[in-house]
Design an enzyme around this catalytic site. Structure first.
Site, PDB file in Angstrom:
ATOM      1  N   LYS A  27     -14.657  23.080 -18.297  1.00 16.33           N
ATOM      2  CA  LYS A  27     -15.326  23.598 -16.968  1.00 16.33           C
ATOM      3  C   LYS A  27     -16.684  25.286 -17.640  1.00 16.33           C
ATOM      4  CE  LYS A  27     -14.581  22.785 -13.447  1.00 16.33           C
ATOM      5  NZ  LYS A  27     -14.056  22.616 -12.014  1.00 16.33           N
ATOM      6  N   ARG A  97     -13.169  27.980  -9.532  1.00 20.34           N
ATOM      7  CA  ARG A  97     -12.155  26.770 -10.068  1.00 20.34           C
ATOM      8  C   ARG A  97     -11.659  26.411 -11.105  1.00 20.34           C
ATOM      9  NH1 ARG A  97     -16.202  23.079  -7.758  1.00 20.34           N
ATOM     10  NH2 ARG A  97     -17.790  24.836  -7.526  1.00 20.34           N
ATOM     11  N   GLY A 106      -8.491  16.822 -10.165  1.00 13.90           N
ATOM     12  CA  GLY A 106      -7.707  17.702  -8.904  1.00 13.90           C
ATOM     13  C   GLY A 106      -6.273  17.778  -9.145  1.00 13.90           C
ATOM     14  N   MET A 108      -5.550  20.615 -10.215  1.00 10.37           N
ATOM     15  CA  MET A 108      -4.764  22.074 -10.086  1.00 10.37           C
ATOM     16  C   MET A 108      -5.815  22.870  -9.246  1.00 10.37           C
ATOM     17  SD  MET A 108      -4.515  23.399 -13.544  1.00 10.37           S
ATOM     18  CE  MET A 108      -5.886  23.049 -14.313  1.00 10.37           C
ATOM     19  N   ARG A 341     -19.319  17.300 -18.008  1.00  8.98           N
ATOM     20  CA  ARG A 341     -18.307  17.091 -19.018  1.00  8.98           C
ATOM     21  C   ARG A 341     -18.228  15.496 -19.337  1.00  8.98           C
ATOM     22  NH1 ARG A 341     -12.991  17.629 -14.185  1.00  8.98           N
ATOM     23  NH2 ARG A 341     -13.919  15.444 -12.936  1.00  8.98           N
ATOM     24  N   HIS A 457     -10.764  10.133  -5.414  1.00  6.90           N
ATOM     25  CA  HIS A 457      -9.700  10.484  -5.883  1.00  6.90           C
ATOM     26  C   HIS A 457      -8.732   9.572  -7.155  1.00  6.90           C
ATOM     27  CE1 HIS A 457      -5.185  11.145  -6.525  1.00  6.90           C
ATOM     28  NE2 HIS A 457      -5.252  12.135  -7.431  1.00  6.90           N
ATOM     29  N   ARG A 563      12.287 -13.271 -34.856  1.00  6.61           N
ATOM     30  CA  ARG A 563      13.647 -12.975 -34.742  1.00  6.61           C
ATOM     31  C   ARG A 563      14.422 -14.111 -34.364  1.00  6.61           C
ATOM     32  NH1 ARG A 563      11.291  -8.107 -31.791  1.00  6.61           N
ATOM     33  NH2 ARG A 563      12.909  -6.314 -32.290  1.00  6.61           N
ATOM     34  N   GLU A 750      17.770   0.169 -41.752  1.00  7.73           N
ATOM     35  CA  GLU A 750      17.168  -0.163 -39.776  1.00  7.73           C
ATOM     36  C   GLU A 750      18.967   0.668 -39.874  1.00  7.73           C
ATOM     37  OE1 GLU A 750      17.967  -3.844 -37.744  1.00  7.73           O
ATOM     38  OE2 GLU A 750      18.305  -4.952 -38.962  1.00  7.73           O
ATOM     39  N   SER A 769      11.298  -3.794 -45.053  1.00  6.62           N
ATOM     40  CA  SER A 769      11.158  -3.878 -43.271  1.00  6.62           C
ATOM     41  C   SER A 769      12.137  -2.531 -42.806  1.00  6.62           C
ATOM     42  CB  SER A 769      10.327  -5.133 -42.319  1.00  6.62           C
ATOM     43  OG  SER A 769      10.102  -5.151 -41.423  1.00  6.62           O
ATOM     44  N   GLY A 771      12.983  -1.133 -39.210  1.00  5.57           N
ATOM     45  CA  GLY A 771      13.741  -1.493 -37.654  1.00  5.57           C
ATOM     46  C   GLY A 771      14.251  -0.290 -37.693  1.00  5.57           C
ATOM     47  N   THR A 772      12.898   0.402 -37.108  1.00  6.61           N
ATOM     48  CA  THR A 772      13.234   1.657 -36.676  1.00  6.61           C
ATOM     49  C   THR A 772      13.875   1.989 -35.315  1.00  6.61           C
ATOM     50  OG1 THR A 772      11.037   1.746 -35.887  1.00  6.61           O
ATOM     51  CG2 THR A 772      11.358   2.593 -38.032  1.00  6.61           C
ATOM     52  N   ASP A 774      16.927  -0.030 -34.655  1.00  5.59           N
ATOM     53  CA  ASP A 774      18.284   0.199 -34.700  1.00  5.59           C
ATOM     54  C   ASP A 774      18.416   1.921 -35.773  1.00  5.59           C
ATOM     55  OD1 ASP A 774      20.447  -1.729 -34.054  1.00  5.59           O
ATOM     56  OD2 ASP A 774      19.426  -3.296 -34.772  1.00  5.59           O
ATOM     57  N   CYS A 865       8.950  -3.030 -38.426  1.00  2.00           N
ATOM     58  CA  CYS A 865       8.991  -3.586 -37.709  1.00  2.00           C
ATOM     59  C   CYS A 865       9.077  -3.614 -36.367  1.00  2.00           C
ATOM     60  CB  CYS A 865       9.315  -5.076 -38.212  1.00  2.00           C
ATOM     61  SG  CYS A 865      11.067  -4.711 -38.180  1.00  2.00           S
ATOM     62  N   TYR A 885       1.751  -1.995 -44.668  1.00  2.00           N
ATOM     63  CA  TYR A 885       1.397  -3.352 -43.102  1.00  2.00           C
ATOM     64  C   TYR A 885       2.553  -2.126 -41.670  1.00  2.00           C
ATOM     65  CZ  TYR A 885       5.873  -5.822 -42.994  1.00  2.00           C
ATOM     66  OH  TYR A 885       7.371  -6.368 -43.719  1.00  2.00           O
TER      67      TYR A 885
HETATM   68  C1  PEP Z   1      14.741  -2.960 -35.110  1.00  2.00           C
HETATM   69  O1  PEP Z   1      15.846  -2.966 -35.795  1.00  2.00           O
HETATM   70  O2  PEP Z   1      13.827  -2.448 -35.455  1.00  2.00           O
HETATM   71  C2  PEP Z   1      14.679  -4.335 -35.259  1.00  2.00           C
HETATM   72  C3  PEP Z   1      13.370  -4.463 -35.261  1.00  2.00           C
HETATM   73  O3  PEP Z   1      15.343  -5.557 -35.159  1.00  2.00           O
HETATM   74  P1  PEP Z   1      15.962  -5.622 -33.633  1.00  2.00           P
HETATM   75  O4  PEP Z   1      15.213  -4.703 -32.099  1.00  2.00           O
HETATM   76  O5  PEP Z   1      16.120  -6.678 -33.149  1.00  2.00           O
HETATM   77  O6  PEP Z   1      17.477  -4.647 -33.715  1.00  2.00           O
HETATM   78 MG    MG Z   2      17.583  -4.272 -35.798  1.00  2.00          MG
END
Ligand code: PEP
Ligand code: MG
Length: 930
Positions: A27, A97, A106, A108, A341, A457, A563, A750, A769, A771-772, A774, A865, A885
């Site tokens: 502001k 203000r 709204g 603050m 703004r 609001h 899966r 993973e 790939s 497997g975040t 796990d 994935c 990817y």
């Molecule tokens: C993972 O572990 O990230 C994964 C994609 O496999 P899942 O979720 O099926 O264990």
């Molecule tokens: Mg997994």
């Protein structure tokens, strides 16, 4: 030179600029910019965000140096306005203000009409020749100051006001006459005295100091903190305080106050959008007490002001090259801009405006792509009412935020949270919402309010949250005491279902089928532009042909994770799957696998068809066994019952042997048990069946690129063992059916060991790939099924007393054990690592995995994935880490596409800036060498 904490603006010149948002808040920086643009802005000054941080470091005190600077600037303001703070004949009144770097609508606090007291109010009356106006300002000031600074809730004051109105049998505040206002002011002051045991503060200097402190304190009020947390705004930015000469929209019918947008923030259309109230002050518009008029009518009410407003706002949009959300006040036919703004907007309008502005040559394609918040795209994918559905509209309100929602009616925010945590869809119904309702709005599918306009609001916040909202629906009569509303002779109770059509402003009785909209027009254009910038591929996690088709429609370039165990959750398949798992002998297992084979094949044919010409990553069975087995406890109860009832012997022995097998397979820790590649290693016939199904499905006339993925590998040897089987069967099927399929065999990374030993694993794997899900679970040792409970706690530790766990007060004292802290502890976690990739820990494991994997195999294909694949920050991380990817759920594909383009554009901008800096340095060196 001493630090500067106060920046003046006025008379066409300002010490600040638009670029100084960090220091002056949004502001303050824009008030300075407008002043420099010679736009009529009431003069004033801004106390910096740095001063706010010093205030907190100083344990809630503003140092003397800053107070002196405020004093000097106040004198400057007096000189410019030819008024005097506290003067009984010609008093200067100011607004105070808040305004931080990021707009927090709204959240603050604000105090208007500051400087009024029992004497100055008379001066104001004399000078304006309008006693009614002066006392209207005074009653407003006492209410706001008491609420914000003295901690007496405004509802107490509203009660007095409403009582007077009903005694006089009037509806509107504007119908109160001077005597009423004198009476109300007296009552207000009595109330303050009664509650505080001392009179309402009269000295303007003291009022100002108290108000500045209160605005600083409001940076840390619970709703501001909640808002920051939910919008990822850092806690350490602080707020600026803007002190500005008051201009009055409540001076009569040649005065007004209003708000507007330069384009429609709901649809993006380039049209007049906004509303105003004659004879009113700013808070009246947002509070929704009177229903404002549309801006179109201002043309009739105040033609020259209207023209000036349109000219100014057009100039502002051109200058900022973005949609402006502005506030203005008209005092005796003079227009003043109080704020501008960048306007918050729905996803639909964000996309349309970005694309339109490129066409209008206002911005570049890059800028257009950066303008749209990837997470906001979610809104575009929100459901609409099925056009074929028939339904009964019971009320109409304003179409405040688009989309459609259906759910159970609730009448307060806490109840909305309560029911939604039980998994119930809720619609929050309120007379009007306030920032205190924000958690309920967050929990609700949709919001319905009886009062308020398009900029109330409820409307502003709902649009921002991407929630469907119908506002200002005065057809409905809400009784909050008995939790019901009535409309057209019908009574809707808490728990009854209604549906909202936020695009039309309709309230509909009962549940109505909803549909996901098709993405066309501007959205398609923007996505195409995004694709032309992004370098990383975007695939989908999809297990069934229907989802694969949705993913393709959203622009997926293949499947990054199928899966296969999910293919067996269907009712007609789960029994066979269960029997296959429970089978004691290879023959038995094969019998069930033979039954599963055609089903698998059919699914794969569908997937390959939907993804014709694109890769499809198929993960071999990774069943955490407990998801498929009957519960041991249930079986025990069943067996006991059958025994007690002397039931049929055959049935009893069948159940008993089932129980024995379930006991045999029972695991204490199924997530770390017989799952992933371990299943295929113990039962190679399962891997064989799956590979056969994949390769046989390839006979159909579509181009297929299967990528066969071995899950939960931690050793090269596991990979090797499974790959051998895969290749053997794949080659065998191709020979048999005389087909040639280009397939890859790779693995999921993973487990931490897999990331660390990636160099070895890559000797076998042709792709990785990550497997975040796990990987996060195993890196932290947090169970992904149970961690929710303590992750929430971990994200809230800053609120709590380290000693006893009590919730800390604003001044950091603990109400339970009375400890007082110098500063807040840090939260143990600032984000949920299952939603946003933990770049410090899990991210490092990924980087190790990429580096070591590619060290062995240069062309190793790398993707992600886990659920993080559709999270904008994680997409950015994957791009920067050299991924090929990302793969995410179908509905997040557009988000990933946009995020992937944004990271490239930002990277290009950084590179350009550093080349420019290097060029400038070189020039300087060459110059000095001469
Ligand atoms: C993972 O572990 O990230 C994964 C994609 O496999 P899942 O979720 O099926 O264990
Ligand atoms: Mg997994």
């Amino acid at each position: 030179m001493a630090n500067k904490y106060v920046y003046f603006f006025g008379a066409g010149k300002a010490e600040g600029r638009a670029e100084m948002k960090d220091l002056l808040g949004g502001k303050g920086a824009n008030l300075a910019e407008m002043t420099n643009l010679k736009i009529p802005v009431p003069p004033g000054f801004t106390i910096t965000t740095e001063a706010c941080n010093i205030f907190y470091r100083n344990r809630g005190r503003v140092p003397k140096g800053i107070t002196d600077e405020v004093g000097k600037n106040l004198r400057r303001l007096e000189k410019l306005s030819r008024k005097k703070f506290g003067d009984r004949n010609n008093p200067l009144l100011v607004s105070v203000r808040s305004g931080s770097r990021f707009s927090m609508p709204g959240m603050m606090d604000t105090v208007l009409n500051l400087g009024l007291n029992d004497n100055t109010v008379k001066g104001l009356a004399k000078k304006s020749e309008n006693e009614r106006f002066a006392f209207d300002c005074y009653r407003r000031f006492i209410t706001m100051f008491s609420d914000v600074v003295l901690g007496i809730p405004k509802e107490y004051f509203e009660e007095i006001l409403e009582k007077r109105k009903s005694e006089k049998d009037i509806d509107l505040d504007t119908d109160l006459d001077t005597d009423d206002l004198l009476f109300i002011v007296k009552k207000f002051k009595d109330l303050v005295k009664k509650r505080l045991k001392k009179p309402f503060p009269q000295a303007p200097d003291r009022q100002l100091k108290m108000a500045i402190d209160a605005v600083f304190r409001s940076w840390n009020n619970p709703r501001a903190k909640y808002y920051r947390k939910s919008h990822s705004i850092p806690d350490n930015l602080g707020t600026a305080v803007n002190i500005q000469l008051m201009v009055f929209g409540n001076m009569g019918n040649d005065s007004a106050t209003g708000v507007g947008f330069t384009r429609n923030p709901s649809t993006g259309a380039k049209e007049l959008y906004g509303e105003y109230l004659l004879n009113a002050q700013g808070e009246d518009v947002v509070a929704g007490i009177r229903t404002p008029k549309g801006l179109k009518e201002l043309k009739k009410d105040m033609p020259s002001v209207f023209k000036e407003l349109i000219d100014i706002t057009k100039r502002l949009e051109k200058h900022y090259r973005d949609v402006q959300d502005y506030e203005f006040t008209v005092e005796n036919d003079h227009l003043y801009m109080l704020q501008t703004r960048s306007g918050k907007r729905t996803a639909t309008s964000a996309v349309k405006i970005a694309v339109d502005m490129v066409k209008e040559k206002l911005i570049s394609k890059e800028a257009a792509i950066l303008r749209v918040e990837p997470a906001q795209i979610d809104q575009l994918l929100h459901p609409i009412i099925d056009p074929n559905a028939s339904y009964t509209v019971i009320a109409k309100g304003l179409p405040a935020s688009p989309g459609a929602a259906t759910g159970m009616v609730v009448f307060n925010a806490d109840r909305a949270v309560e029911l939604s945590t039980e998994g119930k869809p809720v619609i929050l119904v309120r007379k009007e919402t306030s920032p205190d309702d924000i958690h309920g709005m967050d929990a609700a599918k949709g919001i319905l309010t009886a009062k308020g306009g398009m900029t109330s609001h409820a409307a502003v916040v709902a649009r921002q949250m991407g929630k469907t909202c119908v506002a200002g629906c005065d057809d409905i009569e809400i009784d909050e005491m008995t939790n019901r509303f009535s409309v057209q002779g019908k009574t809707i109770m808490e728990g009854d279902f209604i549906t909202l059509n936020g695009s039309m402003g309709e309230v509909i009785l009962g549940e109505v089928p909803l549909m996901t909209p098709e993405l066309t027009g501007a959205f398609g254009v923007l996505m195409k532009w995004a694709d032309s910038f992004r370098k990383i591929g975007v695939r989908a996690n999809a297990d069934v042909p229907r989802d694969a088709q949705v993913a393709r429609d959203f622009g997926a370039e293949g499947i990054g994770l199928c899966r296969t165990e999910h293919m067996f959750f269907a009712e007609d398949r789960v029994n066979i799957m269960q029997k296959m798992i429970l089978a004691k002998t290879v023959e038995d297992r094969k019998k069930y696998l033979d039954m599963l084979l055609p089903m698998q094949k059919k699914d794969f044919v569908g997937l390959f068809k939907a993804m014709d010409g694109y890769p499809v990553t198929i993960r071999l069975l990774d069943p955490p066994l407990h998801e498929f087995l009957p519960k041991m406890e249930d079986l025990m109860v069943e067996v006991t019952k059958l025994e007690l009832l002397h039931a049929d012997k055959g049935l009893l022995s069948e159940k008993k042997s089932l129980l024995a097998r379930v006991e045999e397979l029972h695991e204490f820790n199924p997530m770390l048990g017989l799952r992933g590649c371990r299943v295929g290693i113990l039962y190679p016939e399962i891997t064989r069946m799956q590979v056969r199904a994949i390769m046989e499905a390839a006979k159909k006339k579509v181009k297929i690129y299967p990528e066969i993925m071995i899950p939960l590998v931690s050793m090269k040897e596991e990979m090797q063992a499974q790959k051998e089987i895969v290749v053997q069967v794949a080659e065998e099927v191709q020979r048999k059916f005389k087909t040639k399929v280009k397939y890859l065999v790779g693995t999921m990374i993973e487990l931490p060991r897999a990331a660390i030993c990636a160099d070895k694993i890559a000797e076998e794997a042709e792709f990785f790939s990550f497997g975040t899900n796990d990987l996060t679970q195993t890196a932290y040792g947090f169970s992904r099924d149970d961690a929710g409970k303590f992750i929430m706690e971990y994200m809230n530790t800053a609120e709590k007393c380290v000693g006893c766990g009590g919730i800390l007060e604003k001044d950091l004292s603990c109400p339970d054990c009375k400890r007082v802290y110098e500063q807040r502890a840090d939260n143990i976690l600032n984000f949920d690592p299952f939603q946003t990739l933990d770049q410090a820990g899990v991210g490092d494991l990924i980087k190790i995995g990429v580096e070591r994997g590619r060290g062995t195999r240069k062309d190793l294909k790398i993707g992600i994935c886990g659920e993080h694949g559709g999270d904008p920050a994680s997409v950015e991380f994957c791009h920067l880490s050299g991924f090929d990817y990302v793969s995410c759920s179908p509905y997040r594909i557009p988000i990933a596409r946009l995020s992937a383009a944004q990271v490239v554009i930002k990277e290009n901008m950084r590179n350009r800036a550093s080349r420019k800096a290097a060029g400038a340095k070189g020039k300087k060196r060459r110059k000095s060498a001469r």
